[in-house]
Design an enzyme around this catalytic site. Sequence first.
Site, PDB file in Angstrom:
ATOM      1  N   TRP A  87      13.920 -24.820  -2.243  1.00 48.98           N
ATOM      2  CA  TRP A  87      14.818 -24.012  -1.425  1.00 48.98           C
ATOM      3  C   TRP A  87      14.520 -22.539  -1.702  1.00 48.98           C
ATOM      4  O   TRP A  87      14.338 -22.176  -2.854  1.00 48.98           O
ATOM      5  CB  TRP A  87      16.268 -24.349  -1.765  1.00 48.98           C
ATOM      6  CG  TRP A  87      17.239 -23.903  -0.726  1.00 48.98           C
ATOM      7  CD1 TRP A  87      18.013 -22.791  -0.769  1.00 48.98           C
ATOM      8  CD2 TRP A  87      17.543 -24.545   0.512  1.00 48.98           C
ATOM      9  NE1 TRP A  87      18.778 -22.683   0.354  1.00 48.98           N
ATOM     10  CE2 TRP A  87      18.514 -23.768   1.178  1.00 48.98           C
ATOM     11  CE3 TRP A  87      17.082 -25.705   1.135  1.00 48.98           C
ATOM     12  CZ2 TRP A  87      19.037 -24.107   2.412  1.00 48.98           C
ATOM     13  CZ3 TRP A  87      17.609 -26.042   2.365  1.00 48.98           C
ATOM     14  CH2 TRP A  87      18.570 -25.243   2.985  1.00 48.98           C
TER      15      TRP A  87
ATOM     16  N   THR B 171      29.632 -18.386   1.843  1.00 47.61           N
ATOM     17  CA  THR B 171      30.561 -19.346   1.243  1.00 47.61           C
ATOM     18  C   THR B 171      30.436 -19.293  -0.275  1.00 47.61           C
ATOM     19  O   THR B 171      29.577 -18.611  -0.816  1.00 47.61           O
ATOM     20  CB  THR B 171      30.258 -20.774   1.734  1.00 47.61           C
ATOM     21  OG1 THR B 171      28.970 -21.163   1.223  1.00 47.61           O
ATOM     22  CG2 THR B 171      30.268 -20.847   3.258  1.00 47.61           C
TER      23      THR B 171
ATOM     24  N   SER C 267      18.017 -26.112  -6.023  1.00 46.23           N
ATOM     25  CA  SER C 267      18.373 -25.749  -7.401  1.00 46.23           C
ATOM     26  C   SER C 267      19.290 -26.767  -8.059  1.00 46.23           C
ATOM     27  O   SER C 267      19.208 -26.989  -9.272  1.00 46.23           O
ATOM     28  CB  SER C 267      19.015 -24.357  -7.426  1.00 46.23           C
ATOM     29  OG  SER C 267      18.053 -23.380  -7.118  1.00 46.23           O
ATOM     30  N   TYR C 268      20.143 -27.398  -7.293  1.00 49.75           N
ATOM     31  CA  TYR C 268      21.062 -28.383  -7.862  1.00 49.75           C
ATOM     32  C   TYR C 268      20.293 -29.503  -8.566  1.00 49.75           C
ATOM     33  O   TYR C 268      20.742 -30.023  -9.594  1.00 49.75           O
ATOM     34  CB  TYR C 268      21.963 -28.965  -6.770  1.00 49.75           C
ATOM     35  CG  TYR C 268      23.049 -29.847  -7.298  1.00 49.75           C
ATOM     36  CD1 TYR C 268      24.211 -29.298  -7.831  1.00 49.75           C
ATOM     37  CD2 TYR C 268      22.913 -31.232  -7.282  1.00 49.75           C
ATOM     38  CE1 TYR C 268      25.218 -30.111  -8.334  1.00 49.75           C
ATOM     39  CE2 TYR C 268      23.910 -32.045  -7.776  1.00 49.75           C
ATOM     40  CZ  TYR C 268      25.066 -31.487  -8.308  1.00 49.75           C
ATOM     41  OH  TYR C 268      26.045 -32.293  -8.805  1.00 49.75           O
TER      42      TYR C 268
ATOM     43  N   CYS D 205      16.539 -20.354  -6.818  1.00 59.73           N
ATOM     44  CA  CYS D 205      17.194 -19.179  -6.257  1.00 59.73           C
ATOM     45  C   CYS D 205      18.342 -19.648  -5.375  1.00 59.73           C
ATOM     46  O   CYS D 205      18.126 -20.381  -4.410  1.00 59.73           O
ATOM     47  CB  CYS D 205      16.193 -18.363  -5.447  1.00 59.73           C
ATOM     48  SG  CYS D 205      16.930 -16.934  -4.625  1.00 59.73           S
ATOM     49  N   VAL D 206      19.551 -19.225  -5.733  1.00 60.56           N
ATOM     50  CA  VAL D 206      20.739 -19.542  -4.940  1.00 60.56           C
ATOM     51  C   VAL D 206      21.342 -18.212  -4.500  1.00 60.56           C
ATOM     52  O   VAL D 206      21.891 -17.471  -5.302  1.00 60.56           O
ATOM     53  CB  VAL D 206      21.771 -20.350  -5.758  1.00 60.56           C
ATOM     54  CG1 VAL D 206      22.965 -20.723  -4.884  1.00 60.56           C
ATOM     55  CG2 VAL D 206      21.123 -21.603  -6.342  1.00 60.56           C
TER      56      VAL D 206
ATOM     57  N   HIS E  66      29.452 -21.735  -2.121  1.00 56.37           N
ATOM     58  CA  HIS E  66      28.573 -22.800  -2.606  1.00 56.37           C
ATOM     59  C   HIS E  66      27.765 -22.357  -3.812  1.00 56.37           C
ATOM     60  O   HIS E  66      27.505 -23.132  -4.719  1.00 56.37           O
ATOM     61  CB  HIS E  66      27.645 -23.292  -1.488  1.00 56.37           C
ATOM     62  CG  HIS E  66      26.463 -22.419  -1.245  1.00 56.37           C
ATOM     63  ND1 HIS E  66      26.537 -21.235  -0.540  1.00 56.37           N
ATOM     64  CD2 HIS E  66      25.176 -22.540  -1.642  1.00 56.37           C
ATOM     65  CE1 HIS E  66      25.348 -20.672  -0.502  1.00 56.37           C
ATOM     66  NE2 HIS E  66      24.502 -21.429  -1.154  1.00 56.37           N
TER      67      HIS E  66
ATOM     68  N   PHE F 179      16.725 -21.480 -18.089  1.00 51.35           N
ATOM     69  CA  PHE F 179      17.402 -21.187 -16.829  1.00 51.35           C
ATOM     70  C   PHE F 179      16.700 -20.010 -16.164  1.00 51.35           C
ATOM     71  O   PHE F 179      16.942 -18.855 -16.499  1.00 51.35           O
ATOM     72  CB  PHE F 179      18.876 -20.854 -17.117  1.00 51.35           C
ATOM     73  CG  PHE F 179      19.715 -20.585 -15.897  1.00 51.35           C
ATOM     74  CD1 PHE F 179      20.328 -21.628 -15.233  1.00 51.35           C
ATOM     75  CD2 PHE F 179      19.914 -19.298 -15.438  1.00 51.35           C
ATOM     76  CE1 PHE F 179      21.130 -21.392 -14.116  1.00 51.35           C
ATOM     77  CE2 PHE F 179      20.706 -19.045 -14.330  1.00 51.35           C
ATOM     78  CZ  PHE F 179      21.310 -20.102 -13.658  1.00 51.35           C
TER      79      PHE F 179
ATOM     80  N   ARG G 127      13.748  -9.359  -7.558  1.00 56.50           N
ATOM     81  CA  ARG G 127      13.722 -10.000  -8.876  1.00 56.50           C
ATOM     82  C   ARG G 127      12.671 -11.102  -8.973  1.00 56.50           C
ATOM     83  O   ARG G 127      12.620 -11.836  -9.948  1.00 56.50           O
ATOM     84  CB  ARG G 127      15.110 -10.547  -9.194  1.00 56.50           C
ATOM     85  CG  ARG G 127      16.099  -9.405  -9.461  1.00 56.50           C
ATOM     86  CD  ARG G 127      17.548  -9.830  -9.246  1.00 56.50           C
ATOM     87  NE  ARG G 127      18.453  -8.739  -9.544  1.00 56.50           N
ATOM     88  CZ  ARG G 127      18.706  -7.710  -8.735  1.00 56.50           C
ATOM     89  NH1 ARG G 127      18.114  -7.638  -7.553  1.00 56.50           N
ATOM     90  NH2 ARG G 127      19.555  -6.758  -9.087  1.00 56.50           N
TER      91      ARG G 127
END
Length: 166
Positions: A31, A95, A65-66, A89-90, A97, A122, A136
């Site tokens: 993702w 929202t 990522s989950y 990357c989230v 989430h 992480f 980043r």
Amino acid sequence: MASDLKNLSVFSTDELPDISHRRFAILVSEWNTEVTEALFEGAYQTLLQHGAKAENIIRGNVPGSYELSLGSQWLAQRADIDAVIALGCVIQGETKHNDYINHAVAQGLTNVSLKTGKPVIFGVLTPNDQQQAIDRAGGKHGNKGDEAAITAVKMLGLQEQVYSKF
């Protein structure tokens, strides 16, 4: 420290251990591919630059990522893997989430590390928008992949110190 105050690619390399015999797994979320591929490249090149052999670095992919927690557990359970670097990357979005995913991933990776006794790093960006992510992932704030890789190296060095003194 906020990454806008520190370059993620600048770190101390004093007293790094010899990692030529160590095996690393880099797990990459699919993702936000533009960002996660840049994170992977940073991590991979940093490991090579500091003595890892290309044949001792394996890559795995997960959909998002989950899934980094379970993928990391599978890799960390392998006897031939010394450290796992989880990259994702989230982006905040509209929202909440990201709050749930980031918390779950952070807790999951911590649990895997504690369960296996291996460094599970992480390397997940949690930016507010796409531009912050790009900044980043090799942009003006450095590369979180670089930082994640050097963290894995330093944790292996600490592991050597701790276990050689007992």
